[in-house]
Design an enzyme around this catalytic site. Structure first.
Site, short mmCIF file in Angstrom:
data_model
loop_
_atom_site.label_atom_id
_atom_site.label_comp_id
_atom_site.label_asym_id
_atom_site.label_seq_id
_atom_site.Cartn_x
_atom_site.Cartn_y
_atom_site.Cartn_z
N ASP A 45 -34.86 -17.02 1.70
CA ASP A 45 -35.84 -18.32 1.82
C ASP A 45 -34.91 -19.31 1.41
OD1 ASP A 45 -38.55 -19.58 1.08
OD2 ASP A 45 -37.45 -20.58 -0.29
N ILE A 46 -34.92 -20.42 2.36
CA ILE A 46 -33.93 -21.65 2.35
C ILE A 46 -34.45 -22.57 0.90
CG2 ILE A 46 -32.88 -23.59 3.31
CD1 ILE A 46 -33.70 -22.37 5.98
N GLU A 103 -39.70 -21.21 6.20
CA GLU A 103 -38.37 -21.32 6.17
C GLU A 103 -37.79 -19.99 5.40
OE1 GLU A 103 -39.90 -22.92 2.25
OE2 GLU A 103 -40.26 -23.35 4.26
#
Length: 124
Positions: free
Chosen positions: A2-3, A45
């Site tokens: 996950d960003i 994301e």
């Protein structure tokens, strides 16, 4: 993966900047993974990497290497320089394991990495 704080990129620089960051991270991952590995976007994301014939220890090493690469990359959008980090959770297949259980295992570890302060990879 996950960003970390991705919403902040969209809010600060706009959705086109966020899209550019997503594309760059996907490109980085594809360049660093083997041809037998499978990479996909798994949500807004989030990314999912499937590493066949890779145990949990090796999977953790690969995830950590990708995390460091993103942390050290300089992302640009127009005249803006953007620093990014990612968090990762590693799951490893055990004989007879259901695919949903495997994904949940990795997802649970991702949330542990987030709770540990982000820019982190959790495996076990």
């Amino acid at each position: 993966f996950d960003i970390d704080d991705f919403k902040k990129v969209n809010d600060t620089y706009g959705h086109l900047a966020g899209d550019q960051v997503l594309k760059k991270i996907a490109q980085m991952f594809k360049e660093r993974l083997r041809t037998i590995d499978i990479l996909g976007r798994y949500g807004g994301e989030e990314f999912l990497a499937i590493l066949p014939e890779t145990d949990g220890t090796r999977g953790h090493m690969v995830a950590e290497r990708l995390r460091c690469d993103v942390e050290n990359e300089i992302f640009t959008y127009g005249s803006h320089t953007i620093k990014m980090t990612i968090s990762g959770g590693v799951g490893y297949y055990e004989h007879g394991m259901d695919v949903n259980k495997l994904i949940k295992f990795a997802d649970d570890n991702l949330y542990k990495a987030k709770r540990a302060g982000k820019n982190n990879v959790c495996c076990f």
